[in-house]
Design an enzyme around this catalytic site. Structure first.
Site, short mmCIF file in Angstrom:
data_model
loop_
_atom_site.label_atom_id
_atom_site.label_comp_id
_atom_site.label_asym_id
_atom_site.label_seq_id
_atom_site.Cartn_x
_atom_site.Cartn_y
_atom_site.Cartn_z
N HIS A 57 0.86 -1.18 0.00
CA HIS A 57 0.00 0.00 0.00
C HIS A 57 0.90 1.23 0.00
O HIS A 57 2.07 1.17 0.37
CB HIS A 57 -0.89 0.01 1.24
CG HIS A 57 -1.95 -1.05 1.22
ND1 HIS A 57 -3.03 -1.01 2.07
CD2 HIS A 57 -2.10 -2.17 0.48
CE1 HIS A 57 -3.80 -2.05 1.86
NE2 HIS A 57 -3.25 -2.78 0.89
N GLU B 236 1.11 3.81 1.92
CA GLU B 236 1.68 4.16 3.22
C GLU B 236 2.86 3.25 3.57
O GLU B 236 3.86 3.72 4.11
CB GLU B 236 0.61 4.06 4.32
CG GLU B 236 -0.58 4.97 4.11
CD GLU B 236 -1.70 4.35 3.30
OE1 GLU B 236 -2.83 4.85 3.41
OE2 GLU B 236 -1.47 3.38 2.55
N CYS C 145 -5.98 2.02 5.70
CA CYS C 145 -6.66 0.80 6.15
C CYS C 145 -6.11 0.41 7.52
O CYS C 145 -5.17 1.03 8.03
CB CYS C 145 -6.45 -0.32 5.13
SG CYS C 145 -4.74 -0.94 5.09
N CYS D 227 -2.27 -0.38 7.45
CA CYS D 227 -1.42 0.82 7.34
C CYS D 227 -1.51 1.68 8.59
O CYS D 227 -0.50 2.19 9.08
CB CYS D 227 -1.80 1.61 6.10
SG CYS D 227 -1.43 0.73 4.57
#
Length: 175
Positions: free
Chosen positions: A62, A64, A92, A95
């Site tokens: 992701h 992040e 999410c 993260c």
């Protein structure tokens, strides 16, 4: 006072790069003392392999996480408690947890993740490690600009990621 719009515009640039590569348009930048110290974008389509065998799509990369990896690899001396994270979509749970465990407690995001966002997790009800944390969340900075990227993604028939999901339906229903 940090210029949230300035840093979010740069996160949006990362999201546009992801979208141009047919990736989910999430971009992230990390700022320290009003300077960008790390960037990341969604890289879901990278397929994990082991011994030449496909392990499927990578759900770890992701935006992040990519930015956090870059920060740790290139600037380990930075005091993470003074880093602000700017994401085009609400982080999410994975993260959000990774940011908190990395001592990053200031998160600014553009578009809410109505299906899987983690920033509303009630930390006060968790174990001592989390319930003691002071976290600052700033939502909806340049939300409309981010929303347009997600609409473009979901309207593209070539993109199947989260197609027909609650998030896709929610996003496409937004004005």
């Amino acid at each position: 006072m940090p210029n949230h719009e300035y840093f979010m515009e740069i996160a949006l640039e990362e999201a546009k790069k992801a979208l141009a590569a047919n990736e989910f348009p999430v971009g992230c930048v990390m700022a320290f003392d009003d300077q960008i110290v790390a960037r990341g974008k969604r890289e879901h389509s990278r397929t994990l392999t082991r011994d030449g065998i496909s392990l499927g799509a990578n759900e770890l990369d992701h935006a992040e996480i990519m930015a956090l990896r870059h920060l740790v690899a290139t600037q380990p001396e930075i005091d993470h408690s003074r880093v602000t994270v700017y994401c085009t979509m609400e982080p999410c749970l994975m993260c959000f947890g990774a940011l908190l465990l990395s001592n990053i407690h200031t998160i600014v995001y553009a578009y809410e993740d109505a299906m899987g966002g983690g920033t509303s997790l009630p930390l006060a009800h968790l174990t001592p490690l989390y319930r003691e944390m002071k976290v600052s969340i700033v939502p909806h900075i340049l939300r409309d600009e981010s929303l347009l990227l997600f609409k473009e993604f979901f309207l593209n028939p070539e993109n199947s990621y989260w197609r027909n999901s609650f998030l896709a339906d929610y996003t496409l229903s937004q004005k």
